[in-house]
Design a protein around this motif. Structure first.
Motif, PDB file in Angstrom:
ATOM      1  N   GLY A  22       0.803  -1.323  -0.098  1.00 59.41           N
ATOM      2  CA  GLY A  22       0.012   0.136  -0.266  1.00 59.41           C
ATOM      3  C   GLY A  22       0.681   1.210   0.051  1.00 59.41           C
ATOM      4  O   GLY A  22       0.336   2.297  -0.676  1.00 59.41           O
ATOM      5  N   GLY A  23       1.687   1.336   0.739  1.00 61.38           N
ATOM      6  CA  GLY A  23       2.639   2.755   0.668  1.00 61.38           C
ATOM      7  C   GLY A  23       3.937   2.676  -0.089  1.00 61.38           C
ATOM      8  O   GLY A  23       4.668   3.742   0.137  1.00 61.38           O
ATOM      9  N   SER A  24       4.228   1.560  -0.648  1.00 61.57           N
ATOM     10  CA  SER A  24       5.455   1.534  -1.583  1.00 61.57           C
ATOM     11  C   SER A  24       5.491   2.450  -2.716  1.00 61.57           C
ATOM     12  O   SER A  24       6.450   2.920  -2.864  1.00 61.57           O
ATOM     13  N   THR A  25       4.337   2.834  -3.183  1.00 65.52           N
ATOM     14  CA  THR A  25       4.352   3.825  -4.268  1.00 65.52           C
ATOM     15  C   THR A  25       4.843   5.074  -3.879  1.00 65.52           C
ATOM     16  O   THR A  25       6.036   5.689  -4.443  1.00 65.52           O
ATOM     17  N   THR A  26       4.435   5.641  -2.645  1.00 67.03           N
ATOM     18  CA  THR A  26       4.865   6.841  -2.206  1.00 67.03           C
ATOM     19  C   THR A  26       6.226   6.900  -1.713  1.00 67.03           C
ATOM     20  O   THR A  26       7.117   7.851  -1.768  1.00 67.03           O
ATOM     21  N   SER A  27       6.722   5.645  -1.320  1.00 68.24           N
ATOM     22  CA  SER A  27       8.155   5.414  -0.685  1.00 68.24           C
ATOM     23  C   SER A  27       9.089   5.542  -1.883  1.00 68.24           C
ATOM     24  O   SER A  27      10.119   6.033  -1.580  1.00 68.24           O
ATOM     25  N   ILE A  28       8.833   4.990  -2.792  1.00 69.61           N
ATOM     26  CA  ILE A  28       9.514   4.459  -3.988  1.00 69.61           C
ATOM     27  C   ILE A  28       9.684   5.856  -4.736  1.00 69.61           C
ATOM     28  O   ILE A  28      10.639   6.310  -5.280  1.00 69.61           O
ATOM     29  N   LEU A  29       8.528   6.526  -5.075  1.00 67.99           N
ATOM     30  CA  LEU A  29       8.535   7.536  -6.035  1.00 67.99           C
ATOM     31  C   LEU A  29       8.934   8.932  -5.321  1.00 67.99           C
ATOM     32  O   LEU A  29       9.394   9.731  -6.048  1.00 67.99           O
ATOM     33  N   MET A  30       8.612   9.238  -4.222  1.00 70.60           N
ATOM     34  CA  MET A  30       8.629  10.275  -3.405  1.00 70.60           C
ATOM     35  C   MET A  30       9.644  10.284  -2.163  1.00 70.60           C
ATOM     36  O   MET A  30       9.762  11.389  -1.554  1.00 70.60           O
ATOM     37  N   ARG A  31       9.935   9.253  -1.858  1.00 66.02           N
ATOM     38  CA  ARG A  31      10.723   9.085  -0.670  1.00 66.02           C
ATOM     39  C   ARG A  31      10.071   9.551   0.637  1.00 66.02           C
ATOM     40  O   ARG A  31      10.727  10.149   1.505  1.00 66.02           O
ATOM     41  N   ILE A  32       8.863   9.158   0.944  1.00 69.28           N
ATOM     42  CA  ILE A  32       7.970   9.404   1.875  1.00 69.28           C
ATOM     43  C   ILE A  32       7.949   7.880   2.734  1.00 69.28           C
ATOM     44  O   ILE A  32       7.138   7.341   2.068  1.00 69.28           O
ATOM     45  N   PRO A  33       8.439   7.808   3.824  1.00 63.71           N
ATOM     46  CA  PRO A  33       8.352   6.486   4.441  1.00 63.71           C
ATOM     47  C   PRO A  33       7.181   6.130   4.882  1.00 63.71           C
ATOM     48  O   PRO A  33       6.579   6.459   5.946  1.00 63.71           O
ATOM     49  N   ALA A  34       5.984   5.481   4.093  1.00 64.89           N
ATOM     50  CA  ALA A  34       4.780   5.062   4.493  1.00 64.89           C
ATOM     51  C   ALA A  34       5.017   3.611   4.766  1.00 64.89           C
ATOM     52  O   ALA A  34       4.048   3.085   5.851  1.00 64.89           O
ATOM     53  N   SER A  35       5.501   2.614   4.054  1.00 65.27           N
ATOM     54  CA  SER A  35       5.247   1.249   4.303  1.00 65.27           C
ATOM     55  C   SER A  35       6.711   0.606   5.038  1.00 65.27           C
ATOM     56  O   SER A  35       6.451  -0.019   5.947  1.00 65.27           O
ATOM     57  N   GLY A  36       7.674   0.999   4.409  1.00 68.04           N
ATOM     58  CA  GLY A  36       8.903   0.347   4.700  1.00 68.04           C
ATOM     59  C   GLY A  36      10.081   1.259   4.315  1.00 68.04           C
ATOM     60  O   GLY A  36       9.949   1.826   3.278  1.00 68.04           O
ATOM     61  N   ILE A  37      11.098   1.319   5.123  1.00 63.09           N
ATOM     62  CA  ILE A  37      12.027   2.157   5.133  1.00 63.09           C
ATOM     63  C   ILE A  37      13.224   1.568   3.682  1.00 63.09           C
ATOM     64  O   ILE A  37      13.866   2.154   3.141  1.00 63.09           O
ATOM     65  N   TYR A  38      13.254   0.318   3.535  1.00 64.61           N
ATOM     66  CA  TYR A  38      13.823  -0.121   2.412  1.00 64.61           C
ATOM     67  C   TYR A  38      13.249   0.158   1.001  1.00 64.61           C
ATOM     68  O   TYR A  38      13.966   0.415   0.152  1.00 64.61           O
ATOM     69  N   ASP A  39      11.897   0.420   1.079  1.00 68.32           N
ATOM     70  CA  ASP A  39      11.361   0.963  -0.340  1.00 68.32           C
ATOM     71  C   ASP A  39      11.766   2.180  -0.531  1.00 68.32           C
ATOM     72  O   ASP A  39      12.327   2.879  -1.604  1.00 68.32           O
ATOM     73  N   CYS A  40      12.013   3.151   0.804  1.00 70.46           N
ATOM     74  CA  CYS A  40      12.554   4.486   0.511  1.00 70.46           C
ATOM     75  C   CYS A  40      13.704   4.648   0.078  1.00 70.46           C
ATOM     76  O   CYS A  40      14.313   5.187  -0.792  1.00 70.46           O
ATOM     77  N   ILE A  41      14.733   3.578   0.624  1.00 72.26           N
ATOM     78  CA  ILE A  41      16.059   3.824   0.396  1.00 72.26           C
ATOM     79  C   ILE A  41      16.438   3.261  -1.006  1.00 72.26           C
ATOM     80  O   ILE A  41      16.919   4.117  -2.023  1.00 72.26           O
ATOM     81  N   ASP A  42      16.215   2.134  -1.124  1.00 69.77           N
ATOM     82  CA  ASP A  42      16.415   1.329  -2.552  1.00 69.77           C
ATOM     83  C   ASP A  42      15.671   1.705  -3.716  1.00 69.77           C
ATOM     84  O   ASP A  42      16.203   2.004  -4.548  1.00 69.77           O
ATOM     85  N   GLY A  43      14.282   1.925  -3.427  1.00 70.74           N
ATOM     86  CA  GLY A  43      13.274   2.115  -4.550  1.00 70.74           C
ATOM     87  C   GLY A  43      13.610   3.530  -4.918  1.00 70.74           C
ATOM     88  O   GLY A  43      13.584   3.794  -6.182  1.00 70.74           O
ATOM     89  N   TYR A  44      13.817   4.579  -3.990  1.00 64.72           N
ATOM     90  CA  TYR A  44      13.969   6.047  -4.642  1.00 64.72           C
ATOM     91  C   TYR A  44      15.314   6.057  -5.068  1.00 64.72           C
ATOM     92  O   TYR A  44      15.314   6.935  -6.333  1.00 64.72           O
ATOM     93  N   GLU A  45      16.241   5.230  -4.831  1.00 64.16           N
ATOM     94  CA  GLU A  45      17.468   5.238  -5.659  1.00 64.16           C
ATOM     95  C   GLU A  45      17.137   4.881  -6.969  1.00 64.16           C
ATOM     96  O   GLU A  45      17.900   5.262  -8.177  1.00 64.16           O
ATOM     97  N   MET A  46      16.567   3.745  -7.086  1.00 65.78           N
ATOM     98  CA  MET A  46      16.080   3.502  -8.498  1.00 65.78           C
ATOM     99  C   MET A  46      15.335   4.221  -9.343  1.00 65.78           C
ATOM    100  O   MET A  46      15.451   4.546 -10.361  1.00 65.78           O
ATOM    101  N   THR A  47      14.464   5.189  -8.613  1.00 63.68           N
ATOM    102  CA  THR A  47      13.812   6.240  -9.453  1.00 63.68           C
ATOM    103  C   THR A  47      14.593   7.121  -9.663  1.00 63.68           C
ATOM    104  O   THR A  47      14.510   7.691 -10.823  1.00 63.68           O
ATOM    105  N   ARG A  48      15.663   7.511  -8.956  1.00 61.67           N
ATOM    106  CA  ARG A  48      16.564   8.671  -9.404  1.00 61.67           C
ATOM    107  C   ARG A  48      17.203   8.245 -10.690  1.00 61.67           C
ATOM    108  O   ARG A  48      17.714   8.952 -11.479  1.00 61.67           O
ATOM    109  N   LYS A  49      17.551   6.866 -10.786  1.00 59.68           N
ATOM    110  CA  LYS A  49      18.332   6.380 -12.141  1.00 59.68           C
ATOM    111  C   LYS A  49      17.324   6.096 -13.149  1.00 59.68           C
ATOM    112  O   LYS A  49      17.844   5.409 -13.987  1.00 59.68           O
ATOM    113  N   GLY A  50      16.094   6.450 -13.057  1.00 59.85           N
ATOM    114  CA  GLY A  50      15.037   6.229 -14.247  1.00 59.85           C
ATOM    115  C   GLY A  50      14.617   4.766 -14.216  1.00 59.85           C
ATOM    116  O   GLY A  50      14.232   4.428 -15.439  1.00 59.85           O
ATOM    117  N   ARG A  51      14.700   4.070 -13.140  1.00 57.00           N
ATOM    118  CA  ARG A  51      14.209   2.867 -13.051  1.00 57.00           C
ATOM    119  C   ARG A  51      12.914   2.660 -12.111  1.00 57.00           C
ATOM    120  O   ARG A  51      12.870   1.702 -11.384  1.00 57.00           O
TER     121      ARG A  51
END
Length: 107
Positions: free
Chosen positions: A3-32
Motif C-alpha cells: 500500500g505505501g510502497s508507491t509513495t516510498s519509491i517515487l517520493m521518498r516518503i516512508p509510508a510502508s517500509g524504509i527499504y522501499d524509501c532507500i532502495d526504491g527511491y535510488e532506482m527512481t533517481r536512476k530512471g528505473r
C-alpha cells in the motif's frame, strides 16, 4: 505491505517500509521507477500468498492446541504479558501500570 510502497519509491516518503524509501527511491533517481514498483508488487504478492498458505496449514493444529488451554495456561500467559510490559517500560512505572490497567479493562 504494498500500500505505501508507491509513495516510498517515487517520493521518498516512508509510508510502508524504509527499504522501499532507500532502495526504491535510488532506482527512481536512476530512471528505473517501473522496475522498482514491479519488484515491490511482486514481492508483496509472493509474501502474501505464502503467508496465507502458511496460515491455512498452521491454523487447525494451532486452534486445537489453543482449545486445550485452561486457567493455569491463561494465568501463565497473563504473567508473561505483564513481565514483557514491565521489561519494555523501564523508565516510567506509572506508564507501565497505566498500560496494564488498560489491558485488564479490555480483557
Amino acid at each position: 505491505m504494498y500500500g505505501g510502497s508507491t509513495t516510498s519509491i517515487l517520493m521518498r516518503i516512508p509510508a510502508s517500509g524504509i527499504y522501499d524509501c532507500i532502495d526504491g527511491y535510488e532506482m527512481t533517481r536512476k530512471g528505473r521507477a517501473g522496475p522498482a514498483l514491479a519488484i515491490a508488487a511482486i514481492g508483496s504478492y509472493v509474501a502474501g500468498t505464502l503467508s496465507i498458505v502458511g496460515l491455512m496449514l498452521l491454523a487447525p493444529p494451532l486452534a486445537s492446541f489453543a482449545l486445550r488451554f485452561g486457567p493455569p495456561e491463561y494465568f501463565a500467559l497473563l504473567m508473561l504479558g505483564l513481565l514483557v510490559l514491565a521489561y519494555n517500560e523501564r523508565r516510567s512505572m506509572l506508564k507501565s501500570l497505566a498500560m496494564a490497567h488498560w489491558g485488564f479493562s479490555w480483557a
